[in-house]
Design an enzyme around this catalytic site. Structure first.
Site, mmCIF file in Angstrom:
data_model
loop_
_atom_site.group_PDB
_atom_site.id
_atom_site.type_symbol
_atom_site.label_atom_id
_atom_site.label_comp_id
_atom_site.label_asym_id
_atom_site.label_seq_id
_atom_site.Cartn_x
_atom_site.Cartn_y
_atom_site.Cartn_z
ATOM 1 N N GLY A 9 0.810 -1.207 0.000
ATOM 2 C CA GLY A 9 0.000 0.000 0.000
ATOM 3 C C GLY A 9 0.841 1.253 0.000
ATOM 4 N N ARG A 12 1.659 1.022 4.152
ATOM 5 C CA ARG A 12 1.956 -0.228 4.846
ATOM 6 C C ARG A 12 2.193 -1.350 3.840
ATOM 7 N NH1 ARG A 12 -1.767 -2.117 9.561
ATOM 8 N NH2 ARG A 12 -3.401 -2.007 7.985
ATOM 9 N N ASP A 100 -6.732 -2.238 -4.791
ATOM 10 C CA ASP A 100 -7.054 -2.488 -3.386
ATOM 11 C C ASP A 100 -8.563 -2.422 -3.159
ATOM 12 O OD1 ASP A 100 -6.957 0.256 -3.965
ATOM 13 O OD2 ASP A 100 -6.153 0.807 -1.996
#
Length: 245
Positions: A9, A12, A100
């Site tokens: 991401g 993270r 995502d």
């Protein structure tokens, strides 16, 4: 030889073993893959196939794929498709829909009910999925953390973190926390209200992402699903044709 799931991401890096059509125990580096030291990279698993989802910059994605290609026989990168696992994306050009968000919907669809999915990370993303797997579109806004950082960047006297939520705060830190968290909650609640009008019933609310826990006390019956993207990647992986797995 085992198969693993990797989610790169904006802030993270998370990974977990593939267990059936779900993610196993999740490990994470909260500061992003670009901050991982060499010794941490050396501890990454190895195996047969690495399934990867990334919304990070192209250069960062490329460097991580290079690491994984040295540790796995096969590396498969998830891309948003018009449909997969019963989910049909509303975007005319699926490639413009973040992978995502796409994977989170694939995971949410397994419930077989209408859901509003809110991801709270660098951005706040909100997507509506009906019980038949049709995506009805969504929203993107700054997350509370990003709001705070942006305010601090423009006015350094406004702290980038700290404070507690209050409906009417009486100091600056609390007012910032209340305003930024409250803005995210208000957008989620309005989206859910409009979703009820669209679908004729109030959808379930699923939240995920590193910033989600701070909002949970303000969101009533919201369900926290911390591994939603990795679970979606797992479902995506098992729906790939044998030649691509």
């Amino acid at each position: 030889m085992s198969d693993w799931l990797f989610d790169l991401g904006n802030s993270r890096f998370k990974f977990a073993p593939l267990q059936g059509n779900r993610a196993g125990d999740v490990q994470a580096w909260p500061h992003g893959a670009e901050a991982m030291p060499t010794d941490a990279l050396a501890l990454l698993p190895s195996g047969d196939t690495a399934y990867v989802a990334s919304v990070a910059a192209a250069s960062l994605t490329a460097s991580m794929l290079e690491v994984l290609q040295a540790r796995f026989k096969h590396v498969r990168v998830a891309r948003t498709e018009a449909s997969c696992a019963g989910v049909r994306i509303a975007y005319a050009d699926p490639a413009k829909f973040g992978v995502d968000r796409y994977l989170a919907l694939i995971a949410a669809a397994e419930r077989g009910q209408a859901v509003l999915v809110a991801g709270v990370g660098t951005a706040l993303t909100i997507d509506l999925l009906d019980a038949d797997g049709q995506h009805h579109g969504g929203r993107i806004a700054a997350s509370p953390t990003t709001m705070r950082e942006a305010l601090h960047a423009r006015a350094v006297q406004l702290p980038a973190q700290g404070g507690d939520y209050s409906e009417f705060a009486n100091d600056t830190a609390d007012a910032l926390a209340s305003g930024c968290d409250g803005a995210a909650v208000a957008l989620i609640e309005r989206s859910r209200m409009q979703a009820a009008t669209t679908l004729g019933a109030v959808p379930a609310l699923l939240v995920h992402g590193g910033g989600a826990p701070a909002l949970l006390p303000l969101l009533g019956d919201a369900q926290f699903q911390p591994a939603l993207v990795l679970d979606g990647l797992a479902r995506w992986a098992v729906h790939q044709p044998p030649a691509a797995r």
